[in-house]
Write an enzyme that holds these catalytic residues in place. Sequence first.
Site, PDB file in Angstrom:
ATOM      1  CE1 TYR A 126      -3.768  -1.863   5.314  1.00  0.00           C
ATOM      2  CE2 TYR A 126      -3.160   0.132   4.575  1.00  0.00           C
ATOM      3  CZ  TYR A 126      -3.621  -0.870   4.346  1.00  0.00           C
ATOM      4  OH  TYR A 126      -4.003  -1.154   2.947  1.00  0.00           O
ATOM      5  CB  SER A 131      -0.825  -0.040   1.246  1.00  0.00           C
ATOM      6  OG  SER A 131      -1.344   1.352   1.443  1.00  0.00           O
TER       7      SER A 131
HETATM    8  N1  LIG Z   1      -9.027  -0.341  -1.062  1.00  0.00           N
HETATM    9  C1  LIG Z   1      -8.020   0.590  -0.925  1.00  0.00           C
HETATM   10  O1  LIG Z   1      -7.976   1.881  -1.361  1.00  0.00           O
HETATM   11  C2  LIG Z   1      -6.786  -0.118  -0.780  1.00  0.00           C
HETATM   12  C3  LIG Z   1      -5.295   0.761  -1.054  1.00  0.00           C
HETATM   13  C4  LIG Z   1      -4.093   0.051  -0.832  1.00  0.00           C
HETATM   14  C5  LIG Z   1      -4.030  -1.149  -0.311  1.00  0.00           C
HETATM   15  N2  LIG Z   1      -5.195  -2.142  -0.239  1.00  0.00           N
HETATM   16  C6  LIG Z   1      -5.133  -3.325   0.022  1.00  0.00           C
HETATM   17  O2  LIG Z   1      -5.905  -4.061  -0.868  1.00  0.00           O
HETATM   18  C7  LIG Z   1      -6.229  -5.194  -0.383  1.00  0.00           C
HETATM   19  C8  LIG Z   1      -7.553  -5.549  -0.690  1.00  0.00           C
HETATM   20  O3  LIG Z   1      -8.356  -4.312  -0.046  1.00  0.00           O
HETATM   21  P1  LIG Z   1      -9.720  -4.014  -0.371  1.00  0.00           P
HETATM   22  O4  LIG Z   1     -10.241  -2.578  -0.206  1.00  0.00           O
HETATM   23  O5  LIG Z   1     -10.317  -4.988  -1.585  1.00  0.00           O
HETATM   24  O6  LIG Z   1     -10.395  -4.701   0.985  1.00  0.00           O
HETATM   25  P2  LIG Z   1     -11.728  -5.558   1.240  1.00  0.00           P
HETATM   26  O7  LIG Z   1     -11.705  -5.367   3.006  1.00  0.00           O
HETATM   27  O8  LIG Z   1     -12.587  -5.390   0.472  1.00  0.00           O
HETATM   28  O9  LIG Z   1     -10.874  -7.295   1.114  1.00  0.00           O
HETATM   29  C9  LIG Z   1     -10.161  -7.756   1.855  1.00  0.00           C
HETATM   30  C10 LIG Z   1     -10.512  -9.272   2.067  1.00  0.00           C
HETATM   31  O10 LIG Z   1      -9.748  -9.996   2.838  1.00  0.00           O
HETATM   32  C11 LIG Z   1     -10.066 -10.942   3.371  1.00  0.00           C
HETATM   33  N3  LIG Z   1      -9.454 -11.212   4.725  1.00  0.00           N
HETATM   34  C12 LIG Z   1      -9.040 -10.373   5.784  1.00  0.00           C
HETATM   35  N4  LIG Z   1      -8.396 -10.833   6.795  1.00  0.00           N
HETATM   36  C13 LIG Z   1      -8.192 -12.297   6.247  1.00  0.00           C
HETATM   37  C14 LIG Z   1      -7.609 -13.502   6.703  1.00  0.00           C
HETATM   38  N5  LIG Z   1      -7.215 -13.486   7.949  1.00  0.00           N
HETATM   39  N6  LIG Z   1      -7.620 -14.402   6.042  1.00  0.00           N
HETATM   40  C15 LIG Z   1      -8.325 -14.613   4.671  1.00  0.00           C
HETATM   41  N7  LIG Z   1      -9.170 -13.541   4.498  1.00  0.00           N
HETATM   42  C16 LIG Z   1      -8.857 -12.290   4.941  1.00  0.00           C
HETATM   43  C17 LIG Z   1     -11.605 -10.236   3.887  1.00  0.00           C
HETATM   44  O11 LIG Z   1     -12.443 -11.023   4.258  1.00  0.00           O
HETATM   45  C18 LIG Z   1     -11.886  -9.436   2.561  1.00  0.00           C
HETATM   46  O12 LIG Z   1     -12.765 -10.278   1.867  1.00  0.00           O
HETATM   47  C19 LIG Z   1      -5.740  -5.396   1.248  1.00  0.00           C
HETATM   48  O13 LIG Z   1      -4.668  -5.858   1.711  1.00  0.00           O
HETATM   49  C20 LIG Z   1      -5.828  -3.828   1.594  1.00  0.00           C
HETATM   50  O14 LIG Z   1      -4.858  -3.317   2.524  1.00  0.00           O
HETATM   51  C21 LIG Z   1      -6.580  -1.570  -0.334  1.00  0.00           C
END
Ligand SMILES: NC(=O)c1ccc[n+]([C@@H]2O[C@H](COP(=O)([O-])OP(=O)(O)OC[C@H]3O[C@@H](n4cnc5c(N)ncnc54)[C@H](O)[C@@H]3O)[C@@H](O)[C@H]2O)c1
Length: 259
Positions: A166, A151
């Site tokens: 985070y 991220s």
């Molecule tokens: N959305 C953003 O703006 C953004 C920006 C930078 C990075 N990210 C990263 O991208 C990734 C996805 O983000 P998103 O926005 O789609 O989030 P999201 O919450 O929609 O998806 C995350 C998924 O991970 C699953 N999860 C969480 N902990 C888990 C575990 N211990 N075992 C198995 N599954 C698990 C959840 O059930 C969920 O389906 C994450 O790593 C997040 O940190 C997101």
Amino acid sequence: MTAAPDGSLPLLASPLLLGKTAIITGGAGGIGRATATLFAQHGARVAILDMAGNAVSFADELGEAHLGVVADVSDEAACTKAAAHVIREFGHLDILVTMAGIVNPGGITSVAQEEYQATMRSHVDGTFNMCRAAIPHFRERRAGTIVCMSSIAAQRGGGLRGGVHYAAAKAGILGLTKAMARELAPDNVRVNAVCPGAIHTGKRNLADMNAQFAGNGLIPMGRVGMAAEVAGVFLFLASDLASYVTGATIDVNGGMHIH
Ligand SMILES: NC(=O)c1ccc[n+]([C@@H]2O[C@H](COP(=O)([O-])OP(=O)(O)OC[C@H]3O[C@@H](n4cnc5c(N)ncnc54)[C@H](O)[C@@H]3O)[C@@H](O)[C@H]2O)c1
């Protein structure tokens, strides 16, 4: 498929992952779904691995070639079992995408110890566990690629949605990615990371997100990113178009953080 002797690369119009198989952790989440959908459109068989029960129904929605696996990536035994199950079902594994994890705000003295531990476990332990589960298979085949979700928080010290814990977890993933890339390159296994900025995944109102993040000049492109725009970078790194790319960190942030 790699570059032809004349240096040409596969046409972009052709499916980039034909015959490939992939595991996407966090595949039932916002960016995970977009990535799984794009991989499937490009010919891959995809295993949606998520602790959320809808991993199975989403895999069913994608089509019968795909697989849903409910597992917690912070549990090493569960990851080993899940990887073995997918390899058995698909016959082999080509691609591992790690994007499971939780995000919460919190400062260095305000974040609860339990919250810190849970964040580290889902992101850092989760990436470590899933990579360890897949790498013996990749090594044995002398083929495979891993794309890890970090991220912008790792690069600029948080400051968007996630707190100090985070930012630390996402920085840990970057270190892990680079160390694995160095160690696994002789085995012909590539490992790269993606660092998105503020991304719309459908959970929040797009106009509200743009007002919060882009209305103040914080994002030079003037808008937040879309999940599909992050998925495109995962597709590139997972495909043979990136056959000479390892240890790289690709930013997907609209210019929010320029090195
Ligand atoms: N959305 C953003 O703006 C953004 C920006 C930078 C990075 N990210 C990263 O991208 C990734 C996805 O983000 P998103 O926005 O789609 O989030 P999201 O919450 O929609 O998806 C995350 C998924 O991970 C699953 N999860 C969480 N902990 C888990 C575990 N211990 N075992 C198995 N599954 C698990 C959840 O059930 C969920 O389906 C994450 O790593 C997040 O940190 C997101």
